[in-house]
Scaffold this motif. Sequence first.
Motif, PDB file in Angstrom:
ATOM      1  N   HIS A 108       0.996  -1.283   0.137  1.00 39.30           N
ATOM      2  CA  HIS A 108       0.027  -0.069   0.116  1.00 39.30           C
ATOM      3  C   HIS A 108       0.790   1.156  -0.213  1.00 39.30           C
ATOM      4  O   HIS A 108       0.565   2.133  -0.791  1.00 39.30           O
ATOM      5  CB  HIS A 108      -0.919   0.098   1.248  1.00 39.30           C
ATOM      6  CG  HIS A 108      -1.673   0.970   1.699  1.00 39.30           C
ATOM      7  ND1 HIS A 108      -2.870   1.126   0.907  1.00 39.30           N
ATOM      8  CD2 HIS A 108      -1.347   2.425   2.256  1.00 39.30           C
ATOM      9  CE1 HIS A 108      -3.394   2.373   1.356  1.00 39.30           C
ATOM     10  NE2 HIS A 108      -2.556   3.242   2.147  1.00 39.30           N
ATOM     11  N   HIS A 112       1.327   4.294  -2.844  1.00 40.84           N
ATOM     12  CA  HIS A 112       1.265   5.994  -2.746  1.00 40.84           C
ATOM     13  C   HIS A 112       2.343   6.614  -3.570  1.00 40.84           C
ATOM     14  O   HIS A 112       2.053   7.615  -4.057  1.00 40.84           O
ATOM     15  CB  HIS A 112       1.356   6.223  -1.337  1.00 40.84           C
ATOM     16  CG  HIS A 112       0.086   6.132  -0.423  1.00 40.84           C
ATOM     17  ND1 HIS A 112      -1.162   7.029  -0.896  1.00 40.84           N
ATOM     18  CD2 HIS A 112      -0.617   5.630   0.558  1.00 40.84           C
ATOM     19  CE1 HIS A 112      -2.217   6.670  -0.014  1.00 40.84           C
ATOM     20  NE2 HIS A 112      -1.856   5.675   0.830  1.00 40.84           N
ATOM     21  N   TYR A 129       5.644  10.807   2.594  1.00 40.45           N
ATOM     22  CA  TYR A 129       4.166  10.116   2.519  1.00 40.45           C
ATOM     23  C   TYR A 129       3.450  10.302   4.212  1.00 40.45           C
ATOM     24  O   TYR A 129       4.210   9.643   4.950  1.00 40.45           O
ATOM     25  CB  TYR A 129       4.506   8.310   2.405  1.00 40.45           C
ATOM     26  CG  TYR A 129       3.595   7.527   2.817  1.00 40.45           C
ATOM     27  CD1 TYR A 129       2.136   7.747   2.627  1.00 40.45           C
ATOM     28  CD2 TYR A 129       3.745   6.087   3.211  1.00 40.45           C
ATOM     29  CE1 TYR A 129       1.242   6.459   2.738  1.00 40.45           C
ATOM     30  CE2 TYR A 129       2.765   5.199   3.726  1.00 40.45           C
ATOM     31  CZ  TYR A 129       1.444   5.491   3.439  1.00 40.45           C
ATOM     32  OH  TYR A 129       0.849   4.365   3.675  1.00 40.45           O
ATOM     33  N   SER A 131       0.155   9.876   6.019  1.00 42.92           N
ATOM     34  CA  SER A 131      -1.458   9.536   6.038  1.00 42.92           C
ATOM     35  C   SER A 131      -1.713   9.360   7.478  1.00 42.92           C
ATOM     36  O   SER A 131      -1.120   9.801   8.202  1.00 42.92           O
ATOM     37  CB  SER A 131      -1.371   8.140   5.130  1.00 42.92           C
ATOM     38  OG  SER A 131      -0.603   7.178   5.760  1.00 42.92           O
ATOM     39  N   ASP A 286      -6.513   7.223   0.292  1.00 43.59           N
ATOM     40  CA  ASP A 286      -6.632   5.602  -0.441  1.00 43.59           C
ATOM     41  C   ASP A 286      -7.425   5.218  -1.522  1.00 43.59           C
ATOM     42  O   ASP A 286      -8.622   6.077  -1.477  1.00 43.59           O
ATOM     43  CB  ASP A 286      -7.010   4.828   0.741  1.00 43.59           C
ATOM     44  CG  ASP A 286      -5.870   4.723   1.795  1.00 43.59           C
ATOM     45  OD1 ASP A 286      -4.842   5.395   1.845  1.00 43.59           O
ATOM     46  OD2 ASP A 286      -6.307   3.994   2.885  1.00 43.59           O
TER      47      ASP A 286
HETATM   48 FE   FE2 Z   1      -2.988   5.121   2.776  1.00 45.05          FE
END
Ligand code: FE2
Length: 328
Positions: A108, A112, A129, A131, A286
């Motif tokens: 995952h 991204h 990154y 999130s 997502d």
């Molecule tokens: Fe995510």
Amino acid sequence: MVVLGIESTAHTASVGLVDDTAKVLGVASDMYRPPAGGIHPREAANHHVEVFPRLVEQALAAAKVAPKEIDAVAFSQGPGLGPCLRAGATVARMLALSWDRPLVPVNHCVAHVEIARVLSGLDDPMLLYASGGNTQVIAYARGRYRVLGETLDIGIGNFLDKLWIELGGTFPGGPQLEAEAKRGTELHPLPYSVHGMDVAFSGMLTAALALSGKGIGRPDLAYSVEVTAYSMLTEITERALAHRRGSAVVLGGGVACNERLRGMVREMVEGRGGTTFAPPRALCVDNGAMIAWTGHLAYEAGGSIPVEESVIAPRQRTDLVAAPWRGS
Ligand code: FE2
Ligand code: ATP
């Protein structure tokens, strides 16, 4: 070649389709919103199981693609919440088996990175990154993506969501805090936790709640939290950039939707003479399209697996998986 991607690591169930050029042919998503408090993994998984059949239909219809035109099925293998990952993996296996197509596992976090990289047109950028569950500065080196710096406790988004819920709000907190922060004017001091290349947020959560207890209103609180937390992220990104002598940074993850964070990183990178890029919001959060695109890259590099081997990996770190499509 058309790849269908299934995303289900946490709150969001999503199905996306992309072609060879990373053109997003269609996406359909549905986010589980807990009635109160944080996420309950099993309830989120039940939500995903319920919505996936409709999402698959909607994504195919949006893309105007028939099942026989799909070349591979990709899914988020990890990291994420076990029950949620299992729900998505089950749908992916079922589609791969019934359409007789290869099944491709995708990390995952790498997804991204890859969607941001392809949209940016930059060849070898670093990635910030940011999130809900993850906060990492990532760069590619010798066969895989390496984590240069990360959170030592909770992800930045989980921190923002937790704070907002403690203040009486609902999930997701990040976008609502952003709106509040725009009205804030006074910067209150909060713990600034940068440890070398890493950051930590739990001290700031405690301190922000203490400020709230002292009567500091939401706008100033949100403003102070955003400025402090995003300065920390900008600092570790700059340090990583300096060490790597890099010049390009892309942003990814849900918190990369935030305008202040985008602006601060842009100012830092451009101040160093570099380039920065953040995907449109729908591709920062997502989504199945990023899984489909990374699945496309992985499939072309020989990354499909038999259904029997398609176990989920809730703790699969970014630097645990190979990225053979990047070369050496
Ligand atoms: Fe995510
Ligand atoms: P991961 O599994 O990669 O950790 P995730 O499940 O957290 O992903 P994402 O969709 O990548 O899902 O990110 C969601 C997070 O992004 C939430 O914590 C949400 O509050 C935060 N977020 C979304 N929009 C904004 C915004 N404008 N400002 C700040 N945070 C935001």
